[in-house]
Design a protein around this motif. Sequence first.
Motif, PDB file in Angstrom:
ATOM      1  N   CYS A 147       7.256  -4.646  42.464  1.00 40.48           N
ATOM      2  CA  CYS A 147       8.113  -5.779  42.122  1.00 40.48           C
ATOM      3  C   CYS A 147       7.256  -6.986  41.743  1.00 40.48           C
ATOM      4  N   ARG A 148       7.835  -7.865  40.943  1.00 41.18           N
ATOM      5  CA  ARG A 148       7.210  -9.174  40.704  1.00 41.18           C
ATOM      6  C   ARG A 148       7.670 -10.080  41.839  1.00 41.18           C
TER       7      ARG A 148
ATOM      8  N   PHE B  90      12.003 -10.794  44.997  1.00 46.11           N
ATOM      9  CA  PHE B  90      11.394  -9.569  44.497  1.00 46.11           C
ATOM     10  C   PHE B  90      12.139  -9.135  43.235  1.00 46.11           C
ATOM     11  N   GLU B  91      11.505  -9.315  42.088  1.00 45.15           N
ATOM     12  CA  GLU B  91      12.116  -8.915  40.818  1.00 45.15           C
ATOM     13  C   GLU B  91      11.841  -7.438  40.580  1.00 45.15           C
ATOM     14  N   ALA B  92      12.906  -6.668  40.420  1.00 48.91           N
ATOM     15  CA  ALA B  92      12.774  -5.215  40.317  1.00 48.91           C
ATOM     16  C   ALA B  92      11.987  -4.811  39.078  1.00 48.91           C
ATOM     17  N   PRO B  93      11.147  -3.779  39.191  1.00 48.70           N
ATOM     18  CA  PRO B  93      10.411  -3.296  38.020  1.00 48.70           C
ATOM     19  C   PRO B  93      11.345  -2.551  37.076  1.00 48.70           C
TER      20      PRO B  93
ATOM     21  N   GLN C 112      13.606   2.628  40.912  1.00 50.14           N
ATOM     22  CA  GLN C 112      13.686   1.187  41.106  1.00 50.14           C
ATOM     23  C   GLN C 112      14.237   0.847  42.483  1.00 50.14           C
TER      24      GLN C 112
ATOM     25  N   VAL D 204      12.090  -1.293  45.261  1.00 46.54           N
ATOM     26  CA  VAL D 204      12.580  -2.583  45.762  1.00 46.54           C
ATOM     27  C   VAL D 204      12.709  -2.531  47.280  1.00 46.54           C
TER      28      VAL D 204
ATOM     29  N   ASP E  89       9.185  -2.431  48.895  1.00 49.47           N
ATOM     30  CA  ASP E  89       8.430  -3.678  48.805  1.00 49.47           C
ATOM     31  C   ASP E  89       9.008  -4.747  49.728  1.00 49.47           C
TER      32      ASP E  89
ATOM     33  N   ASN F  63      17.073  -9.776  45.228  1.00 48.53           N
ATOM     34  CA  ASN F  63      16.319  -9.087  46.278  1.00 48.53           C
ATOM     35  C   ASN F  63      15.435 -10.143  46.924  1.00 48.53           C
TER      36      ASN F  63
END
Length: 351
Positions: free
Chosen positions: A113-114, A128-131, A138, A142, A145, A199
């Motif tokens: 995640c970003r 947490f930005e999902a990939p 995904q 999420v 992480d 998230n």
Amino acid sequence: MSFWDFRRSAASVRLLVEFGQEHGVDTSKILARSRLKEADLADPAIELDASQELCVVNNLIRTFKQPGLGLEVGLRYNFASYGLWGLGLVSSATAADALALALRFIPLTFAFCRISGGVDGEMYTVTFEAPEVEPALQRFLVERDVAAASRLMKETLGPEFTLSRFTLKHTLPPGVAGLANHSHSRMGGVRPEFGGASNSLSFDSKLLHMRLPQANPVTVAMCERACEELMERRRARLGAAECVRQYLDSVPLNTAPDLLQAARTLGLSDRTLKRRLQDEGVSYRMLLAEVRGRQANGLLADDTLSLTQIAERMGFSDLSSFSQAYKRWFGFAPSVGRKNVQDHPRGNRHR
């Protein structure tokens, strides 16, 4: 920065393998297609690319097929799993210092995640930005992480630390609503809220000023220098073609993502990715054929699988469609390809 830009240690894959072993899953099944052997995981010097860990995660998901798997696995990560990065966190002076160090060196973790953080009113929220990967993968990444981060916060900040809120964007499948109350889903003193706007993990911003019990300025300075050097060493510096190869290697066998999907995952526009591939003298279509051909040969080497089963695993509607695609890739039928790869197991590369 993208997770594709950095190589990573084998510690996370080792943890995933141990999880599978504890549940009676053969190691070879967990490591299938990852280009890894169990002996590799004991080598502290080995570094993996992101596609290898994603492959192992995919194998785990297909094996267990259970909701909340990422939450259960994520709670197994502790500060010792992260080496110098983890040591730097627990050696920081305050919670704010630990978070700043954590976010600065995120590429040294196993996160996909970003991750970002900031004060939101009276709360500090880590988001947490999902990939951009397929949905089941995904969801796992999420959950893992966020769960790993919640445990790390508790370990780093001590018994006084509690979360105020824990949200996940995805919803639970019907019939498993009790997962939110399951013991392994209690993160930092709160239960996850599914179907949220983001998230995220949130806690009282006053906790940022907490003094950490194991603070050591000499140790944290040493860790920062070492992390800077490690970041530079692990920076993959891959070309666009190799990034695409790694991405295609990481997606499930029965999917064939298009250039737009690949570009999104790599953090590029489709136009930029197409231009970079052209500059390197290849096209997305060529790379897709190369990777799919290599994957097909990997399955053909297994004489327990029929050609029909291989076609199904690779997402083709029938054997005829698979045969036609294989002939486009190699110029001969898969039955001939099977004989070639079995006679010359090290020579089954795409031509």
